[in-house]
Design an enzyme around this catalytic site. Structure first.
Site, PDB file in Angstrom:
ATOM      1  N   ASP A   1     -26.749 -68.157 101.453  1.00  0.00           N
ATOM      2  CA  ASP A   1     -26.710 -68.160  99.993  1.00  0.00           C
ATOM      3  C   ASP A   1     -27.643 -67.161  99.300  1.00  0.00           C
ATOM      4  O   ASP A   1     -27.223 -66.376  98.472  1.00  0.00           O
ATOM      5  CB  ASP A   1     -27.033 -69.569  99.480  1.00  0.00           C
ATOM      6  CG  ASP A   1     -26.302 -70.648 100.262  1.00  0.00           C
ATOM      7  OD1 ASP A   1     -25.470 -70.315 101.120  1.00  0.00           O
ATOM      8  OD2 ASP A   1     -26.560 -71.833 100.009  1.00  0.00           O
TER       9      ASP A   1
ATOM     10  N   GLU B   1     -33.162 -78.248 109.285  1.00  0.00           N
ATOM     11  CA  GLU B   1     -32.180 -77.253 108.835  1.00  0.00           C
ATOM     12  C   GLU B   1     -32.574 -75.824 109.238  1.00  0.00           C
ATOM     13  O   GLU B   1     -31.735 -75.022 109.634  1.00  0.00           O
ATOM     14  CB  GLU B   1     -32.048 -77.362 107.307  1.00  0.00           C
ATOM     15  CG  GLU B   1     -30.883 -76.585 106.719  1.00  0.00           C
ATOM     16  CD  GLU B   1     -30.781 -76.776 105.206  1.00  0.00           C
ATOM     17  OE1 GLU B   1     -31.727 -77.351 104.607  1.00  0.00           O
ATOM     18  OE2 GLU B   1     -29.761 -76.353 104.620  1.00  0.00           O
TER      19      GLU B   1
HETATM   20  C1  9WN Z   1     -24.043 -74.240  99.518  1.00  0.00           C
HETATM   21  C2  9WN Z   1     -24.333 -77.016 104.334  1.00  0.00           C
HETATM   22  C3  9WN Z   1     -24.511 -75.639 103.703  1.00  0.00           C
HETATM   23  C4  9WN Z   1     -24.356 -74.514 104.736  1.00  0.00           C
HETATM   24  C5  9WN Z   1     -24.779 -73.164 104.175  1.00  0.00           C
HETATM   25  C6  9WN Z   1     -26.178 -73.291 103.594  1.00  0.00           C
HETATM   26  C7  9WN Z   1     -26.221 -74.398 102.540  1.00  0.00           C
HETATM   27  C8  9WN Z   1     -25.105 -74.923 100.388  1.00  0.00           C
HETATM   28  C9  9WN Z   1     -26.332 -75.284  99.566  1.00  0.00           C
HETATM   29  O1  9WN Z   1     -25.812 -75.621 103.105  1.00  0.00           O
HETATM   30  O2  9WN Z   1     -25.391 -74.015 101.451  1.00  0.00           O
HETATM   31  O3  9WN Z   1     -22.863 -74.088 100.263  1.00  0.00           O
HETATM   32  O4  9WN Z   1     -26.229 -76.204  98.757  1.00  0.00           O
HETATM   33  O5  9WN Z   1     -27.383 -74.676  99.725  1.00  0.00           O
HETATM   34  O6  9WN Z   1     -26.612 -72.086 103.057  1.00  0.00           O
HETATM   35  O7  9WN Z   1     -24.753 -72.192 105.195  1.00  0.00           O
HETATM   36  O8  9WN Z   1     -23.036 -74.435 105.146  1.00  0.00           O
HETATM   37  O9  9WN Z   1     -25.174 -77.134 105.430  1.00  0.00           O
END
Ligand code: 9WN
Length: 450
Positions: free
Chosen positions: A193, A421
């Site tokens: 992101d 994470e």
């Molecule tokens: C937005 C779920 C997701 C991952 C992404 C990570 C994060 C979301 C967020 O979490 O993104 O999609 O709310 O930050 O960057 O890679 O799929 O784990």
């Protein structure tokens, strides 16, 4: 379970399984129960590889549920929302009555932002609410791995058409100018992101959304998440896309945020080749040919823009400039099947001893980049899926020793840092969401020697 997962392999396996079970919602896996309470796209592909170690039927089901959220145009969304709770069910109705719409935030407040209304209440084939953007298409590669291990033809066959339609969307609506790589229209599509590559393209987005709900910071320190400034721009892109009704081809041709991500493209090149293999195993010759052609098209586009150092970088399509950043996207480019030995050797050095190397895995950003923040999300920390994908890529290209080194680092990382994470590269400290499904799944898979 404490953050430090376990000292023995058996203990680590049990801890990882515990996390998968806590993230299990029956037919899909949430990335983390508190922080991410819905189904995410590439998370589910990784989760399937974890389930494969303990319950192959559940692994297939994960991918089937994921493709169930597919849109009519073939897009498989980055989020498929969990069934709304009783009060949330009223949200789409309230939304239509302007005087009541202001109560919406209170109804959907507690879970995750953006809530489904931000995307305009879109639904997938299976009726679930969904987002309007996608994520790296790891699913076909996961499907190939499941098939190689289980030989379940019936389960594999159910995935062929939806996966192929998704790939067709990525190289159709999302490649309006015939570049051979899909155009990403939101940073969330990259799965990375707030990566520094997106700073310049995002800087052009004038934040029209000022107040952004941040439930993500209820459970994770603000210093470990994307900034408010990033979020205002992320949400502005979402609001603008919804206002225009998400015209995918137009947004890819002339929208405000348009980038090429070598990681996404390489994952697609591999996915198409893997799906071609799967289709041909199951006698689906026509689909196999189409997928093989797609894989070759992306591979050729990537090879054509390799840098003089043998590495690939992201491109801002609005300015047509290549990023100056050296991030894990350059390493993930090695996931593409047809790269020269020189290009793969450059990645192997980079991730084992070079600027992206660390004792606990592959860094998300080069160690000496002035923008590096070792605790902030995709701007420095180590992520287990990145280390795993790099190990997978290197091993597929015959760099077995380097792949093995990364696998050892991955297991050490989770054993010492916990099932978190992401991780601080120098110390290995686990950060971000707890009970993180892909960390558990990929550690399980690595421990199983897959
Ligand atoms: C937005 C779920 C997701 C991952 C992404 C990570 C994060 C979301 C967020 O979490 O993104 O999609 O709310 O930050 O960057 O890679 O799929 O784990």
């Amino acid at each position: 379970m404490s953050d430090r997962a376990a000292s023995s392999d058996g203990g680590l396996r049990a801890a990882c399984l515990g996390t998968l079970v806590r993230c299990d919602r029956g037919t899909y896996t949430v990335p983390s129960p508190l922080t991410y309470p819905h189904q995410w796209n590439w998370d589910s592909a990784f989760a399937a590889l974890g389930w494969l170690c303990v319950d192959p039927r559940r692994a297939w089901q994960e991918l089937e549920t994921l493709t169930g959220a597919q849109a009519r145009d073939g897009l498989v969304p980055h989020i498929a929302y969990a069934s709304p709770r009783p009060l949330e069910r009223l949200a789409p109705l309230l939304h239509r009555i302007p005087s009541l719409a202001r109560f919406l935030p209170a109804l959907v407040r507690s879970r995750y932002s953006p809530s489904p209304g931000w995307w305009g209440w879109l639904r997938g084939r299976d009726g679930r609410l969904r987002s309007a953007i996608t994520q790296p298409p790891v699913a076909a590669t996961a499907a190939r791995m499941l098939f190689e291990s289980t030989g379940d033809e019936l389960a594999a066959r159910r995935l062929l058409a939806p996966l192929s339609r998704w790939h067709a969307f990525l190289l159709g609506a999302r490649d309006p100018c015939g570049l051979g790589e899909p155009v990403l229209i939101h940073p969330w599509e990259s799965g990375r992101d707030n990566a520094v590559e997106w700073d310049a393209p995002l800087a052009r987005i004038r934040p029209a959304v000022r107040v952004v709900p941040r439930p993500d910071r209820r459970y994770v320190d603000a210093a470990e998440r994307p900034s408010d400034d990033h979020y205002r721009r992320f949400m502005t892109l979402v609001r603008e896309g919804t206002r225009r009704g998400w015209p995918q081809r137009e947004l890819a041709a002339s929208g405000p945020f348009r980038v090429l991500d070598p990681a996404f493209s390489a994952i697609l090149a591999r996915a198409a080749a893997d799906l071609a293999w799967l289709c041909s195993e199951l006698g689906e010759t026509r689909l196999a040919e189409a997928e093989a052609e797609r894989g070759e098209r992306v591979g050729a586009a990537l090879r054509a823009r390799l840098g003089s150092d043998g590495l690939l970088r992201a491109v801002d399509l609005v300015t047509e400039e290549e990023t100056d950043a050296l991030s894990c996207a350059s390493a993930l480019a090695a996931v593409a099947p047809d790269l020269s030995d020189r290009a793969v050797a450059a990645v192997a050095r980079l991730v084992t001893a070079g600027a992206l190397a660390s004792p606990v895995g592959v860094r998300s950003l080069a160690r000496d980049d002035p923008r590096n923040e070792p605790r902030r999300y995709w701007r420095g920390p180590v992520w287990v899926n990145v280390t795993w994908l790099c190990a997978f890529a290197l091993s597929e290209h015959g760099f077995r020793r380097e792949a093995e080194l990364l696998r050892l680092r991955l297991v050490e990382c989770v054993r010492d840092g916990g099932i978190r994470e992401y991780f601080v590269p120098a110390s290995g400290r686990g950060l971000g969401a707890r009970d993180f499904a892909w960390t558990a799944a990929l550690a399980l898979s690595t421990l199983a020697g897959r």
